[in-house]
Design a protein around this motif. Structure first.
Motif: not given
Length: 214
Positions: A19-36
């Motif tokens: 839900n947080h991502l739905r509010k702030i993401l715009k098409p074309g944004d980059i999403v990065l992840t790292g494992p914990i």
């Protein structure tokens, strides 16, 4: 940069992250992840993950938000069968990472100079070049090893750019390629030398938000 901390062992908190991502993401944004690493496999047995996590400063994966709750993702498909390239929902994307690693760091990043036209071009390039040809595209271990070798030993070297469309990709190469094809200023570095942490440690990008789930 806003930092949100959530638990990873409850579906309620996965929904909060989505839900947080739905509010702030715009098409074309980059999403990065790292494992914990939060389970026996990711903590002690997955040697490739352990090494790459240290080398890449805890940021090991990159993808693009397409809009409409979908992410353009490319992966080895160790976690599940299917094409290397997929359009996953935010929930599928986050849940898959949590199931495999136990915990997750997630960053929302965008270029500093990013017009509406460039964002539309990024989405068009993503759909026409990658999603439409996904059955032909691969993400190989060899490609990642080559990029990792360059990153460790020849990070400051200058490589000639090559924007020809290929069949074999890494996640960093795919994201950088799409941005450059959309005439986004990401610097002079060749797209095929990009690894995920370069999108956070680069003057051409800014980090909007970070979610830590563990």
């Amino acid at each position: 940069m806003r930092v949100i901390r959530l638990k990873s062992n409850d579906s309620y908190f996965i929904e909060r992250a989505v839900n947080h991502l739905r509010k702030i993401l715009k098409p074309g944004d980059i999403v990065l992840t790292g494992p914990i690493p939060n389970n026996i496999l990711s903590k002690y047995l997955h040697i490739t993950l352990i090494v790459s996590n240290k080398i890449l400063r805890g940021i090991t994966h990159s993808c693009i938000y397409l809009g409409d709750d979908k992410i353009l993702d490319i992966d080895y498909k160790i976690m599940r069968p299917g094409n290397a390239v997929e359009a996953l929902t935010l929930k599928e994307f986050i849940s898959g990472k949590i199931d495999y690693f136990g915990g997750l760091s997630l960053y929302v990043v965008k270029p500093k100079q990013y017009s509406r036209l460039q964002r539309r071009m990024v989405i068009q390039e993503s759909r026409e070049k990658f999603i439409s040809t996904k059955r032909k595209l691969t993400h190989t271990l060899r490609g990642s090893l080559v990029v990792g070798f360059r990153y460790i030993f020849f990070r400051k070297s200058l490589y000639k750019e090559d924007l020809t469309f290929q069949d074999d990709w890494t996640c960093g190469h795919m994201v950088a390629y799409i941005l450059k094809r959309a005439n986004v200023d990401i610097g002079k570095r060749a797209t095929y030398t990009f690894v995920p942490p370069m999108f956070t440690h680069n003057k051409h990008f800014i980090v909007d938000s970070k979610i830590i789930m563990k």
